[in-house]
Design an enzyme around this catalytic site. Structure first.
Site, PDB file in Angstrom:
ATOM      1  N   GLN A   1       2.112  -2.286   5.809  1.00 31.85           N
ATOM      2  CA  GLN A   1       2.298  -0.894   6.240  1.00 31.85           C
ATOM      3  C   GLN A   1       2.552  -0.752   7.742  1.00 31.85           C
ATOM      4  OE1 GLN A   1      -0.906   2.156   5.206  1.00 31.85           O
ATOM      5  NE2 GLN A   1       0.567   2.385   3.559  1.00 31.85           N
TER       6      GLN A   1
ATOM      7  N   GLU B   1      -4.238  -6.559   2.939  1.00 28.72           N
ATOM      8  CA  GLU B   1      -2.991  -7.245   3.301  1.00 28.72           C
ATOM      9  C   GLU B   1      -3.002  -8.705   2.863  1.00 28.72           C
ATOM     10  OE1 GLU B   1      -4.536  -5.062   5.192  1.00 28.72           O
ATOM     11  OE2 GLU B   1      -2.993  -3.518   5.303  1.00 28.72           O
TER      12      GLU B   1
ATOM     13  N   HIS C   1      -0.437   1.878  15.449  1.00 29.48           N
ATOM     14  CA  HIS C   1       0.822   2.327  14.859  1.00 29.48           C
ATOM     15  C   HIS C   1       1.986   2.089  15.806  1.00 29.48           C
ATOM     16  CE1 HIS C   1      -2.500   4.380  12.909  1.00 29.48           C
ATOM     17  NE2 HIS C   1      -1.798   4.195  11.811  1.00 29.48           N
TER      18      HIS C   1
ATOM     19  N   TYR D   1      -1.460  -4.471  11.101  1.00 29.91           N
ATOM     20  CA  TYR D   1      -2.286  -4.867   9.955  1.00 29.91           C
ATOM     21  C   TYR D   1      -1.795  -6.147   9.284  1.00 29.91           C
ATOM     22  CZ  TYR D   1      -3.749  -0.208  11.044  1.00 29.91           C
ATOM     23  OH  TYR D   1      -4.171   0.889  11.727  1.00 29.91           O
TER      24      TYR D   1
ATOM     25  N   LEU E   1      -5.896  -2.039  -1.120  1.00 25.78           N
ATOM     26  CA  LEU E   1      -5.770  -2.013   0.331  1.00 25.78           C
ATOM     27  C   LEU E   1      -6.280  -3.334   0.917  1.00 25.78           C
ATOM     28  CD1 LEU E   1      -6.965   1.010   2.510  1.00 25.78           C
ATOM     29  CD2 LEU E   1      -6.199  -1.193   3.346  1.00 25.78           C
TER      30      LEU E   1
ATOM     31  N   GLU F   1       0.847  -1.196   0.000  1.00 22.46           N
ATOM     32  CA  GLU F   1       0.000   0.000   0.000  1.00 22.46           C
ATOM     33  C   GLU F   1       0.881   1.244   0.000  1.00 22.46           C
ATOM     34  OE1 GLU F   1      -2.096  -0.876   3.582  1.00 22.46           O
ATOM     35  OE2 GLU F   1      -2.844  -2.730   2.705  1.00 22.46           O
TER      36      GLU F   1
END
Ligand SMILES: Cc1ncc(C[n+]2csc(CCOP(=O)(O)OP(=O)(O)O)c2C)c(N)n1
Ligand SMILES: [Mg+2]
Length: 741
Positions: free
Chosen positions: A482, A460, A531, A486, A458, A429
């Site tokens: 990313q 995975e 994140h 994910y 998008l 991505e």
């Protein structure tokens, strides 16, 4: 009444005996019936494969009764798939449903092989002689028949089928040779209940998404629709409702009981896929005979009447009627085919059950991840020639630029690898135009030849499916996930599929790949859990997978090259875990010290970082700190302070590889000081330190051991993240206490 085997068996023979002899027999080269694409001879050959498949099913149940077989999921009722095989080229890769036995036998026959039934029986008795999995599972697969084995996880093979199709198109565009002919199509079969799985839906969507943009995706989806998934009926018309009008995917439904019609439809759709390089969905009506598996008592969830009605639709009965009515064969001939297949299966089954089994753990594990370290070292040292590198990089080569941080090194190494490996592909991505959310792949798509660095949709699961498909074709995929968080919604593609292919094919098929994953915490309050995900447990227990997790740019480049070399030379599945927090970090102890920036050292023998070899960053005699990635950076800072402020001198050892762990070195460095503190930025439970301490115990380390970790918690937003992520202060206190103990 629960065991339907005798009824299905006798039902066929009674049916054929009752057929009227044809008035005249046709010649083998005559069309089967008016307008048929099949000749009588071809139809009879397909029928023979169907009958053989049936008898392997019956034989499996007999062997099971004698305690000799371990697998009784059969293909009975699905034999129409033999006609699909006949309509394809034997060089078209086929990823098969577990009921595609007749397909398998028909392909063997097309290739002039007469060992198809024996191969299946060897699988059923789990003999190590079995040609694809060597007794590790009962799968349909054969290296010389372009049939890679599949796992039992339904629908999980669809993403890689799309990946192979897409890779084939991409390779053709770039003029790259692959493991199959450039005009091949990829066939993938599956059941009707399986269509509902998100993995199937994702793959269908991905094929349509690519086709919508005019990209080549020559994949033939073959749904073998028996109307039920174990005990749950598929709603009437549902498969057609969901797939009959899917934008970008041509659809054709056919009655799989009619081998002539099935061949015609498969041939038409296969020609379309082959010619147009676009995806298609062949919806084949089948029935399921004798339950889901030998252990399934169908009468628990279906009435006997319904079961008998289904048995009357036996494709062998329907096929026999067709062959006799069209004059392709007499009933006696068909009965002869049937009984001789029965006798052959009995003989082969007996023989198979005497063949050797796997007898040691070493033998079982042999194909998991064979590697040749010398070959990897040699491949990792290879560098594109100067003119190619100049062409790729322009004026200045990376080593002529100033020292840089982690992200820049990954970029440089990827660029060098792209320049030196025409079959390497980088995708994910946002990796192309944007160059990745953190700029790691910046400019690579512009510098590499068109199509070698590309943005995916998008999903995975599709990204990893593409990687498997590319790998199986002999290409070298380096996909990016990313964020670590994910990976988790797609990880079966890595855990269940990619990592098991060498095992279930006894090393005959490979899907090399280097999956780059941005992860870990410490992003200064940014992004919360998704994140800052610091859980890697799900990767560490996958047999054979290589996990690299460097901390500084120079190591990042070296380890990445090693991973690509391992993928290239040994088909390794490598995961490359990147600490996002260190992407742009240039300093270590003090602002502006530049100690975390490194000059780029291009590939060479001296720049090689072998798999499973750590790095000693700092010597000391009081205590050994063991860590990696962000933890290493923090450990070095703590070590400096401990020495300056307390006179405590720490050895700091960087694991660099989380699988395989550098256990010998670990033991040596721990033993050197007699005290070891594991600095683990992952979770306390399931975190890497559990494995590190256990490895030390296993190795007989008798010194003092402690660990500091992050909490068993998801990572909150803002500064609260630091309440649960491991902090330098915690490391320092623990280190001091251990040093003084
Ligand atoms: C992901 C996954 N979930 C559950 C199972 C257990 N399971 C095996 S076969 C099956 C039903 C599949 O039905 P269908 O796709 O219609 O194929 P059929 O057996 O009818 O040919 C299930 C639920 C599995 N193998 N994989
Ligand atoms: Mg079904």
């Amino acid at each position: 009444m629960a065991d339907r085997v005798p009824f299905v068996d006798a039902g066929f023979t009674d049916h054929v005996r009752a057929l009227a002899r044809p008035r005249e027999l046709r010649r083998a080269e005559d069309p089967l019936r008016e307008g048929s694409r099949l000749t009588c001879g071809q139809a009879l050959a397909i029928f023979r494969s169907q009958v053989e498949s049936r008898h392997v099913d019956l034989g499996a149940r007999n062997l099971k009764k004698g305690g000799l077989a371990f697998y009784t999921i059969g293909s009975s009722g699905h034999e129409g798939n033999a006609a699909v095989a006949a309509a394809l080229r034997p060089s078209d890769p086929a990823l098969l449903h577990y009921r595609s036995g007749a397909f398998f036998l028909e392909r063997a026959r097309q290739l002039g092989r007469d060992d198809g039934m024996y191969a299946m029986l060897l699988g059923i008795v789990a003999s190590s002689d079995e040609p694809i999995a060597g007794g590790r599972h009962k799968v349909f697969g054969h290296a010389e028949m372009a049939i890679p084995p599949q796992t039992s996880t339904i629908a999980s093979h669809l993403p890689k089928a799309v990946g192979m199709a897409f890779g084939l198109g991409r390779a053709a565009r770039l003029g790259l040779a692959t493991s199959c002919p450039s005009d091949a199509l990829i066939a993938v079969s599956f059941g009707d209940a399986s269509v509902n799985h998100s993995t199937a839906q994702g793959a269908l969507n991905a094929a349509a998404w690519a086709a919508h943009q005019g990209q080549a995706v020559p994949v033939l989806f073959v749904c073998e629709d028996n109307g039920i998934g174990i005990s749950v009926p598929t709603p009437e018309g549902w498969v057609r409702a969901g797939n009959g009008a899917r934008a970008g995917i041509e659809y054709l439904a056919v009655d799989g009981l009619d081998l002539d019609a099935t061949y015609g439809a498969a041939e038409a759709l296969a020609s379309y896929v082959r010619r147009e390089r676009r995806p298609a969905f062949l919806h084949v009506r089948t029935v399921r005979l004798m339950g889901h598996a030998g252990s399934d008592i169908e009468t628990v969830y279906r009435t006997l009447d319904a079961i008998e009605d289904t048995e009357a639709l036996d494709p062998l009965r329907v096929g026999a009627t067709l062959l006799v009515e069209s004059g392709a064969a007499t009933p006696e001939q068909l009965l002869e085919i049937y009984e001789s297949a029965r006798a052959r299966v009995a003989d082969l089954g007996r023989l198979a059950s005497t063949r050797p089994k796997l007898t040691s753990a070493t033998e079982v594990m042999r194909p998991i991840a064979p590697r040749d370290d010398a070959a990897i070292a040699k491949a990792a040292a290879a560098l594109a020639a100067e003119p190619e590198r100049r062409h790729f990089w322009g004026d200045k080569l990376p080593e002529e630029l100033r020292p840089a941080g982690f992200a820049q090194h990954v970029n440089w190494a990827l660029g060098d690898l792209l320049a030196g490996n025409p079959k390497l592909f980088v995708f994910g991505e946002d990796v192309a135009k944007k160059g990745g959310v953190y700029g790691v792949t910046r400019e690579l798509s512009r510098r590499a030849r068109r199509g070698r660095v590309f943005d995916t949709l998008l999903d995975e699961q599709t990204i990893l499916g593409l990687a498997i498909g590319f790998g199986q074709l002999g290409l070298l995929p380096a996909p990016e996930i990313q964020y670590l968080a994910y990976l988790h919604n797609a990880e079966d593609q890595l855990r269940g599929e990619a990592s098991s292919l060498q095992f279930f094919s006894n090393g005959q098929f490979q899907n090399p790949m280097v999956v780059r994953i941005a992860g870990y915490g410490y992003q200064k309050g940014f992004g919360g859990h998704f994140h800052n995900d610091n859980s890697v447990a799900v990767l560490r227990d996958i047999p054979g997978v290589v996990i690299a997790s460097p901390a500084r740019g120079d190591d990042a480049a070296a380890l990445l090259r090693t991973c690509v070399a391992a993928a290239k030379t040994a088909g390794s599945v490598c995961v490359f875990l990147e600490p996002i927090a260190l992407y742009g970090e240039r300093d270590l102890h003090d602002k502006g010290d530049g100690a975390w920036a490194a000059p780029y050292e291009p590939a060479s023998e001296s720049a090689h970082a072998p798999i499973g070899k750590g790095r000693l960053w700092r010597d000391g005699e009081h205590l050994t700190l063991v860590s990696w990635a962000n933890g290493l950076w923090m450990s070095l800072r703590v070590a400096e302070r401990l020495e300056r402020e307390h006179g405590v001198r720490c050895r700091v050892f960087d694991l660099r590889w989380l699988a395989p762990l550098p256990i010998d070195e670990l033991h040596e460095h721990a033993s050197h000081t007699g005290k070891v503190l594991v600095v683990d930025e992952t979770r306390r439970t399931g975190g890497v330190s559990e494995g590190i301490l256990t490895a030390l115990v296993d190795r007989g380390f008798v010194g003092k051991m402690r660990r500091v970790t992050s909490e068993d918690c998801f990572i909150p937003l803002g500064d609260a993240a630091n309440l649960v992520l491991l902090q330098e202060q915690t490391i320092q206190s623990a280190a001091l206490e251990l040093a003084r103990s």
